[in-house]
Design a protein around this motif. Structure first.
Motif, short mmCIF file in Angstrom:
data_model
loop_
_atom_site.label_atom_id
_atom_site.label_comp_id
_atom_site.label_asym_id
_atom_site.label_seq_id
_atom_site.Cartn_x
_atom_site.Cartn_y
_atom_site.Cartn_z
N SER A 26 0.86 -1.26 0.07
CA SER A 26 -0.09 -0.06 -0.14
C SER A 26 0.79 1.27 0.14
O SER A 26 0.61 2.34 -0.68
N SER A 27 1.85 1.20 0.62
CA SER A 27 2.92 2.26 0.59
C SER A 27 3.49 2.29 -0.97
O SER A 27 3.55 3.58 -1.32
N PHE A 28 3.73 1.23 -1.55
CA PHE A 28 4.28 1.36 -2.95
C PHE A 28 3.27 2.03 -3.74
O PHE A 28 3.55 2.86 -4.70
N ALA A 29 2.03 1.76 -3.44
CA ALA A 29 0.66 2.30 -4.48
C ALA A 29 0.49 3.76 -4.30
O ALA A 29 0.20 4.46 -5.28
N VAL A 30 1.19 4.49 -3.04
CA VAL A 30 0.89 5.96 -3.12
C VAL A 30 2.32 6.70 -3.61
O VAL A 30 2.10 7.84 -3.61
N ALA A 31 3.17 6.07 -3.69
CA ALA A 31 4.42 6.54 -3.73
C ALA A 31 4.73 6.73 -5.41
O ALA A 31 4.42 5.97 -5.98
N GLY A 32 5.59 7.75 -5.63
CA GLY A 32 6.01 8.10 -7.04
C GLY A 32 6.74 6.86 -7.46
O GLY A 32 6.76 6.60 -8.73
N ARG A 33 7.66 6.42 -6.52
CA ARG A 33 8.70 5.48 -6.95
C ARG A 33 8.93 4.36 -5.73
O ARG A 33 8.93 5.00 -4.84
N SER A 34 8.72 3.10 -6.14
CA SER A 34 8.74 2.22 -5.10
C SER A 34 9.91 1.10 -5.46
O SER A 34 10.27 0.55 -6.45
N PHE A 35 10.59 0.74 -4.35
CA PHE A 35 11.56 -0.24 -4.34
C PHE A 35 11.42 -1.44 -3.33
O PHE A 35 11.17 -1.09 -2.11
#
Length: 230
Positions: free
Chosen positions: A184-193
């Protein structure tokens, strides 16, 4: 040195800021976080006091999403998006069925939890899932514990609350994590790792899967982002 153009960070703790063996905060993360010239949000499944303490010792503002979204701290206000009563009832029913939470008598893992209950991974999960379902709750496996929680709150929602309060653009944010609760954090961030030790759900949801595990992966991302903005 970080610059004024640094993007906001959304960082998990366990599996993401930890040593290569997976236990204990890797001390190398403190300086980069403290020097970061943008908001740093710690979004974790840990009980509320733990990420607050991490921010305190790192010397950064206490922007915290704890207990998988159950508690959100904007640095000014605390928001509780669930309550512990139902999760506690699940824990009691689990014990009554002959199982243990698995943390010993003092249970410092759950002592300060406000909105959920965590069960040791050595305990059986199927009866836990069945009992939790009777109470309308979810059980998620973060790789460090089984979390009995309300189905609705998640890390991403909590991050959005902090972004609105602090006033930063999540499209510019970078999220790093290792588990299904980071999706869910990845979904709201512009870039996820996702660090290389991440579970399949986190890897599938991330924009990029890193070659390095744990804090090594996170530090590599921070270095890369910093170089891009210098």
């Amino acid at each position: 040195m970080a610059t004024a153009d640094d993007p906001p960070l959304i960082l998990d703790i366990d599996g993401t800021l930890t040593r290569p063996d997976g236990w204990g905060i890797d001390p190398r993360i403190f300086d980069p976080i403290r020097e970061w010239d943008a908001p740093v949000v710690i979004a974790t499944g840990k009980a509320f006091p733990y990420p607050v303490a991490l921010c305190h010792f790192a010397g950064v503002p206490e922007f915290v999403v704890a207990e998988n979204g159950g508690v959100v701290y904007t640095g000014d206000d605390v928001y509780f998006t669930a309550d512990r009563d139902a999760a506690q009832a699940v824990a009691e029913a689990y014990r009554a069925a002959g199982y243990e939470l698995g943390w010993g008598e003092e249970d410092t893992v759950n002592r300060w939890r406000e909105t959920e209950i965590a069960i040791n991974l050595e305990q059986p999960i199927e009866p836990l899932r069945e009992i939790a379902a009777d109470y309308g709750l979810d059980v998620i496996d973060t790789g460090y514990a089984y979390h009995v929680k309300d189905a609705d709150p998640n890390k991403g929602d909590g991050v959005e609350v902090i972004a609105d309060h602090v006033g930063f653009d999540l499209e510019n944010a970078v999220a790093v994590g290792d588990s299904i609760n980071d999706v869910s954090s990845f979904a709201v961030a512009g870039r996820s790792f996702a660090v290389s030790n991440a579970d399949p759900d986190a890897k599938a949801a991330a924009d990029e899967v890193l070659e390095e595990p744990h804090a090594d992966g996170t530090l590599a991302v921070l270095d890369r982002v910093r170089e891009r903005h210098e």
